[in-house]
Design a protein around this motif. Structure first.
Motif, PDB file in Angstrom:
ATOM      1  N   ARG A 257     -33.823 -79.753 -55.935  1.00  0.00           N
ATOM      2  CA  ARG A 257     -35.256 -80.004 -55.940  1.00  0.00           C
ATOM      3  C   ARG A 257     -36.023 -78.892 -56.636  1.00  0.00           C
ATOM      4  O   ARG A 257     -36.991 -79.148 -57.370  1.00  0.00           O
ATOM      5  N   ALA A 258     -35.596 -77.637 -56.438  1.00  0.00           N
ATOM      6  CA  ALA A 258     -36.295 -76.508 -57.074  1.00  0.00           C
ATOM      7  C   ALA A 258     -36.217 -76.603 -58.595  1.00  0.00           C
ATOM      8  O   ALA A 258     -37.204 -76.350 -59.292  1.00  0.00           O
ATOM      9  N   ASP A 259     -35.038 -76.991 -59.112  1.00  0.00           N
ATOM     10  CA  ASP A 259     -34.897 -77.134 -60.563  1.00  0.00           C
ATOM     11  C   ASP A 259     -35.775 -78.255 -61.095  1.00  0.00           C
ATOM     12  O   ASP A 259     -36.363 -78.141 -62.185  1.00  0.00           O
ATOM     13  N   LYS A 260     -35.867 -79.347 -60.345  1.00  0.00           N
ATOM     14  CA  LYS A 260     -36.714 -80.462 -60.779  1.00  0.00           C
ATOM     15  C   LYS A 260     -38.177 -80.033 -60.843  1.00  0.00           C
ATOM     16  O   LYS A 260     -38.885 -80.333 -61.808  1.00  0.00           O
ATOM     17  N   GLU A 261     -38.637 -79.341 -59.798  1.00  0.00           N
ATOM     18  CA  GLU A 261     -40.037 -78.911 -59.774  1.00  0.00           C
ATOM     19  C   GLU A 261     -40.311 -77.900 -60.888  1.00  0.00           C
ATOM     20  O   GLU A 261     -41.361 -77.953 -61.539  1.00  0.00           O
ATOM     21  N   LEU A 262     -39.364 -76.965 -61.105  1.00  0.00           N
ATOM     22  CA  LEU A 262     -39.543 -75.978 -62.174  1.00  0.00           C
ATOM     23  C   LEU A 262     -39.596 -76.672 -63.531  1.00  0.00           C
ATOM     24  O   LEU A 262     -40.455 -76.377 -64.368  1.00  0.00           O
ATOM     25  N   ALA A 263     -38.679 -77.614 -63.752  1.00  0.00           N
ATOM     26  CA  ALA A 263     -38.639 -78.310 -65.034  1.00  0.00           C
ATOM     27  C   ALA A 263     -39.921 -79.093 -65.286  1.00  0.00           C
ATOM     28  O   ALA A 263     -40.469 -79.087 -66.388  1.00  0.00           O
ATOM     29  N   GLU A 264     -40.427 -79.776 -64.256  1.00  0.00           N
ATOM     30  CA  GLU A 264     -41.658 -80.547 -64.422  1.00  0.00           C
ATOM     31  C   GLU A 264     -42.829 -79.624 -64.744  1.00  0.00           C
ATOM     32  O   GLU A 264     -43.680 -79.943 -65.586  1.00  0.00           O
ATOM     33  N   GLY A 265     -42.869 -78.466 -64.056  1.00  0.00           N
ATOM     34  CA  GLY A 265     -43.927 -77.502 -64.370  1.00  0.00           C
ATOM     35  C   GLY A 265     -43.825 -76.970 -65.786  1.00  0.00           C
ATOM     36  O   GLY A 265     -44.833 -76.829 -66.484  1.00  0.00           O
ATOM     37  N   LEU A 266     -42.601 -76.704 -66.243  1.00  0.00           N
ATOM     38  CA  LEU A 266     -42.410 -76.214 -67.600  1.00  0.00           C
ATOM     39  C   LEU A 266     -42.817 -77.267 -68.626  1.00  0.00           C
ATOM     40  O   LEU A 266     -43.407 -76.948 -69.664  1.00  0.00           O
ATOM     41  N   GLY A 267     -42.484 -78.528 -68.343  1.00  0.00           N
ATOM     42  CA  GLY A 267     -42.878 -79.592 -69.261  1.00  0.00           C
ATOM     43  C   GLY A 267     -44.380 -79.634 -69.469  1.00  0.00           C
ATOM     44  O   GLY A 267     -44.868 -79.785 -70.591  1.00  0.00           O
ATOM     45  N   LYS A 268     -45.135 -79.473 -68.379  1.00  0.00           N
ATOM     46  CA  LYS A 268     -46.598 -79.478 -68.483  1.00  0.00           C
ATOM     47  C   LYS A 268     -47.102 -78.231 -69.210  1.00  0.00           C
ATOM     48  O   LYS A 268     -48.027 -78.309 -70.035  1.00  0.00           O
ATOM     49  N   LEU A 269     -46.501 -77.073 -68.899  1.00  0.00           N
ATOM     50  CA  LEU A 269     -46.919 -75.835 -69.576  1.00  0.00           C
ATOM     51  C   LEU A 269     -46.650 -75.907 -71.080  1.00  0.00           C
ATOM     52  O   LEU A 269     -47.506 -75.539 -71.892  1.00  0.00           O
ATOM     53  N   PHE A 270     -45.473 -76.405 -71.440  1.00  0.00           N
ATOM     54  CA  PHE A 270     -45.137 -76.481 -72.856  1.00  0.00           C
ATOM     55  C   PHE A 270     -46.011 -77.493 -73.576  1.00  0.00           C
ATOM     56  O   PHE A 270     -46.381 -77.287 -74.742  1.00  0.00           O
ATOM     57  N   SER A 271     -46.351 -78.585 -72.907  1.00  0.00           N
ATOM     58  CA  SER A 271     -47.257 -79.562 -73.519  1.00  0.00           C
ATOM     59  C   SER A 271     -48.611 -78.926 -73.793  1.00  0.00           C
ATOM     60  O   SER A 271     -49.218 -79.140 -74.851  1.00  0.00           O
ATOM     61  N   THR A 272     -49.078 -78.107 -72.843  1.00  0.00           N
ATOM     62  CA  THR A 272     -50.348 -77.404 -73.037  1.00  0.00           C
ATOM     63  C   THR A 272     -50.252 -76.434 -74.202  1.00  0.00           C
ATOM     64  O   THR A 272     -51.171 -76.325 -75.022  1.00  0.00           O
ATOM     65  N   GLN A 273     -49.115 -75.716 -74.303  1.00  0.00           N
ATOM     66  CA  GLN A 273     -48.937 -74.784 -75.415  1.00  0.00           C
ATOM     67  C   GLN A 273     -48.943 -75.512 -76.759  1.00  0.00           C
ATOM     68  O   GLN A 273     -49.530 -75.029 -77.736  1.00  0.00           O
ATOM     69  N   LEU A 274     -48.306 -76.668 -76.808  1.00  0.00           N
ATOM     70  CA  LEU A 274     -48.283 -77.433 -78.050  1.00  0.00           C
ATOM     71  C   LEU A 274     -49.674 -77.939 -78.406  1.00  0.00           C
ATOM     72  O   LEU A 274     -50.054 -77.971 -79.582  1.00  0.00           O
ATOM     73  N   GLU A 275     -50.444 -78.339 -77.385  1.00  0.00           N
ATOM     74  CA  GLU A 275     -51.824 -78.770 -77.644  1.00  0.00           C
ATOM     75  C   GLU A 275     -52.659 -77.621 -78.187  1.00  0.00           C
ATOM     76  O   GLU A 275     -53.459 -77.803 -79.117  1.00  0.00           O
ATOM     77  N   LEU A 276     -52.479 -76.441 -77.608  1.00  0.00           N
ATOM     78  CA  LEU A 276     -53.211 -75.275 -78.109  1.00  0.00           C
ATOM     79  C   LEU A 276     -52.797 -74.943 -79.545  1.00  0.00           C
ATOM     80  O   LEU A 276     -53.631 -74.575 -80.372  1.00  0.00           O
ATOM     81  N   ALA A 277     -51.486 -75.068 -79.822  1.00  0.00           N
ATOM     82  CA  ALA A 277     -51.013 -74.807 -81.186  1.00  0.00           C
ATOM     83  C   ALA A 277     -51.630 -75.796 -82.166  1.00  0.00           C
ATOM     84  O   ALA A 277     -52.038 -75.425 -83.272  1.00  0.00           O
ATOM     85  N   GLU A 278     -51.720 -77.067 -81.765  1.00  0.00           N
ATOM     86  CA  GLU A 278     -52.319 -78.073 -82.637  1.00  0.00           C
ATOM     87  C   GLU A 278     -53.803 -77.795 -82.835  1.00  0.00           C
ATOM     88  O   GLU A 278     -54.331 -77.922 -83.946  1.00  0.00           O
ATOM     89  N   ALA A 279     -54.498 -77.395 -81.740  1.00  0.00           N
ATOM     90  CA  ALA A 279     -55.920 -77.078 -81.859  1.00  0.00           C
ATOM     91  C   ALA A 279     -56.139 -75.883 -82.783  1.00  0.00           C
ATOM     92  O   ALA A 279     -57.069 -75.868 -83.604  1.00  0.00           O
ATOM     93  N   GLU A 280     -55.259 -74.883 -82.665  1.00  0.00           N
ATOM     94  CA  GLU A 280     -55.378 -73.708 -83.533  1.00  0.00           C
ATOM     95  C   GLU A 280     -55.120 -74.086 -84.988  1.00  0.00           C
ATOM     96  O   GLU A 280     -55.794 -73.610 -85.901  1.00  0.00           O
ATOM     97  N   ARG A 281     -54.131 -74.965 -85.203  1.00  0.00           N
ATOM     98  CA  ARG A 281     -53.839 -75.405 -86.567  1.00  0.00           C
ATOM     99  C   ARG A 281     -55.024 -76.151 -87.173  1.00  0.00           C
ATOM    100  O   ARG A 281     -55.387 -75.925 -88.328  1.00  0.00           O
ATOM    101  N   GLN A 282     -55.654 -77.011 -86.361  1.00  0.00           N
ATOM    102  CA  GLN A 282     -56.817 -77.741 -86.858  1.00  0.00           C
ATOM    103  C   GLN A 282     -57.975 -76.803 -87.174  1.00  0.00           C
ATOM    104  O   GLN A 282     -58.704 -76.991 -88.152  1.00  0.00           O
ATOM    105  N   ARG A 283     -58.118 -75.773 -86.322  1.00  0.00           N
ATOM    106  CA  ARG A 283     -59.194 -74.801 -86.556  1.00  0.00           C
ATOM    107  C   ARG A 283     -58.961 -74.042 -87.858  1.00  0.00           C
ATOM    108  O   ARG A 283     -59.883 -73.795 -88.628  1.00  0.00           O
ATOM    109  N   ARG A 284     -57.710 -73.686 -88.113  1.00  0.00           N
ATOM    110  CA  ARG A 284     -57.402 -72.974 -89.353  1.00  0.00           C
ATOM    111  C   ARG A 284     -57.595 -73.872 -90.567  1.00  0.00           C
ATOM    112  O   ARG A 284     -58.061 -73.421 -91.619  1.00  0.00           O
ATOM    113  N   LEU A 285     -57.222 -75.131 -90.415  1.00  0.00           N
ATOM    114  CA  LEU A 285     -57.447 -76.065 -91.517  1.00  0.00           C
ATOM    115  C   LEU A 285     -58.929 -76.189 -91.842  1.00  0.00           C
ATOM    116  O   LEU A 285     -59.324 -76.245 -93.004  1.00  0.00           O
ATOM    117  N   LEU A 286     -59.752 -76.233 -90.791  1.00  0.00           N
ATOM    118  CA  LEU A 286     -61.195 -76.320 -90.996  1.00  0.00           C
ATOM    119  C   LEU A 286     -61.705 -75.073 -91.693  1.00  0.00           C
ATOM    120  O   LEU A 286     -62.530 -75.142 -92.620  1.00  0.00           O
TER     121      LEU A 286
END
Length: 596
Positions: free
Chosen positions: A346-375
């Motif tokens: 159960r601990a691994d499942k909860e950790l993995a789910e949390g990491l999935g959300k954190l990494f998704s947020t990081q990718l969104e921030l990376a995309e936002a930064e890329r769009q800002r640089r393009l602008l």
């Protein structure tokens, strides 16, 4: 009375052994950890109801004359007999943990079972058990079971409930003389032993809760450590290099036997077990991954068959697959593989789910930064588009004049003009360009300007050859030279007096670029503002300097530096410091140009 104490202590020890064994079971610990729904409440009723039944069966029979009979299993009590047991302990703990519903349920099971065993206290003991369950259930709503003071509160409640049972026996059980004699024998031992048993049982419950808190704290710390170490890689987006580095970090911090990161079509990185057929840059090989990409929901497999790997004898037998999402669109997956299903807890499942959300947020921030640089790049390109027509018209006029007087020089200038505008196109397409390409841009620009104003400007280059392949942002040096020509030198300046020096050298892990002129300099009231914002003055707006500084800040952050130094009447020096490793550019960026 004294002789009853060791017998009662023995019964408490038996129940505590059962409690310790229960505390090692994942199912029991899960019930204790989480907010109790109806399923968990029913489980608590059955567990602590069973404690009450066991307490009845293992009780010590007390006869009418006060004699004590100890036997292993108490299945029936004579009409003049009673039982000394630890039934109230289980009822109290159940009520405190589960609230009124659990307390009432446990009290009913323990009380009704006690009634079936008989004896002249059957009714009073049954009623007291039910009442104890209801009362402790409502008290349990107000007690935070994980707090240290809850331990002593539970002990006090256990003692009070046992004392209340003694009172109910005196009120209900008849004959009164027998009730008084019974309470005189069992009262103090049962109150003491039940209080002591409640104390030990609560210690077990609180140790489970403390262990859960420590586990959650460690999992949180682990998740933040992983997020911190993987942030530089996920900021680069999903590509094989960044995913390979991120997977290595996740592998280090988790119990997984293999880590895999994919986009929607292929495996970007796979490290660990199964790497012989889960190969990076090949198409997806598991049905579970495709299902997660289609649904956008996490997937868990606890057998090789559920993973549905293309290789039937794959060593990986369990997995959890998390979607990586950007703006609610699934762009890839993070997969944690295990060789044995038992390792995926159960601990691994909860950790993995949390990491999935954190990494998704990081990718969104990376995309936002890329769009800002393009602008920002679009803004810079718009500025270039405004400036170049004037330069183009002046260059054409100069070349047109030379076509009649010096055709060979006119041809050379056309080639330089071609280099200049191809450099502009390259800068518009690429994030970084090799330093030598930026220098070609400068030389082409200056060649055309010198053709317009022969002998007016001199350019000196002091460039470390080892730095020529290193990447720099396009339009970094050329605008500095253009600024110097337009604003640093009075119109009457001629010959060697108008000097511009460009230097590039290495200082540790930094590349230093310096553009120096011996022109009129900058007045102090404008110097602080230049590069930080645009200004209004007769000499210009400082837009070029501002754009250069902004791009350096956005690309390199604190690792990049931009500084302007000037002395009126002596000249100006603009110094740029860039990290060498961050800025490296491979040769293919310059394949369509000639160094000549």
């Amino acid at each position: 009375m004294i002789g009853l104490l060791p017998l009662m202590l023995e019964r408490v020890g038996l129940l505590l052994i059962v409690a310790i064994l229960l505390s090692r079971l994942k199912s029991f610990r899960s019930i204790i950890y989480h907010e109790h729904g109806y399923t968990e409440k029913i489980s608590l009723i059955l567990i602590f109801g069973a404690f009450g039944v066991i307490s009845n069966y293992t009780g010590v029979e007390i006869h009418g004359g006060g004699s004590i009979t100890s036997q292993v299993w108490q299945t029936w009590v004579g009409p003049d007999g009673a039982i000394a047991n630890t039934r109230i302990m289980g009822v109290v703990i159940g009520g405190l943990l589960g609230g009124p519903l659990v307390g009432t349920g446990v009290g009913l099971i323990a009380g009704l079972h006690r009634f079936t065993l008989g004896g002249f206290t059957a009714i009073s003991c049954g009623v007291s058990s039910i009442l104890a369950g209801i009362v402790t259930g409502y008290i349990g709503r107000r007690i935070r079971i994980w707090e240290k003071r809850a331990l002593w509160q539970a002990v006090a409640i256990g003692i009070l409930m046992e004392a209340a049972q003694m009172g109910i026996i005196l009120l209900v059980a008849r004959p009164l003389e027998a009730s008084l004699a019974l309470v005189n024998v069992i009262g103090v031992p049962m109150i003491v032993i039940n209080g002591f048993g409640t104390f030990l049982f609560m210690l077990i419950i609180q140790s489970i809760l403390r262990e859960e808190s420590r586990t959650r704290a460690l999992q949180t710390q682990k998740a933040f450590s992983i997020a911190d170490e993987t942030l530089p890689f996920f900021r680069q987006g999903l590509n094989p290099d960044s995913c390979r580095e991120a997977a290595a970090v996740i592998m280090k911090w988790t119990n997984a036997d293999a880590i895999s990161i994919t986009d929607r079509k292929r495996v970007l990185a796979h490290i660990g077990a199964g790497a012989d057929h889960h190969i990076s840059l090949e198409s997806l090989s598991t049905r579970l991954t495709r299902d997660v990409l289609d649904t956008g929901k996490p997937g868990v497999a606890e057998s090789r068959g559920q993973i549905q790997c293309s290789k039937p004898d794959c060593v990986l037998q369990a997995a959890i697959v998390l979607p990586l999402q950007v703006r609610e669109e699934t762009v890839g997956t993070l997969k944690l593989y295990f060789k044995r299903p038992g390792r995926l807890d159960r601990a691994d499942k909860e950790l993995a789910e949390g990491l999935g959300k954190l990494f998704s947020t990081q990718l969104e921030l990376a995309e936002a930064e890329r769009q800002r640089r393009l602008l920002k790049d679009a803004e810079i390109k718009a500025l270039q588009a405004q400036v170049h027509p004037h330069f183009l018209f002046n260059a054409f006029n100069t070349i047109s004049s030379l076509c009649r007087t010096d055709p060979e020089k006119a041809r050379s200038l056309l080639l330089q003009l071609s280099v200049f505008f191809r450099s502009n196109l390259q800068g518009a397409r690429q994030f970084l360009i090799p330093l030598y390409k930026e220098l070609e841009h400068v030389k082409a620009y200056l060649a055309i300007e010198q053709a317009r104003f022969p002998g007016k400007y001199t350019l000196r280059l002091d460039i470390d050859p080892a730095l020529e392949p290193i990447g720099v942002p396009p339009f970094t040096l050329q605008p500095l030279v253009e600024n110097a020509l337009r604003y640093a030198f009075p119109s009457q300046t001629h010959g060697e007096n108008a000097l511009i020096v460009l230097r590039a050298y290495r200082d540790g892990e930094q590349m230093v670029l310096a553009a120096q002129d011996n022109g009129r300099g900058i007045v102090p009231e404008l110097l602080d503002a230049l590069g930080s914002k645009t200004v209004e003055s007769q000499q210009g707006t400082g837009t070029a300097l501002y754009n250069i500084r902004k791009r350096i800040d956005e690309i390199y952050g604190a690792k990049g530096q931009f500084r302007i130094e000037s002395v009126p009447g002596e000249g100006t020096t603009v110094t740029i410091r860039l990290p060498v490793q961050h800025s490296y550019v491979e040769e293919p960026y310059a394949e369509s140009f000639d160094r000549g």
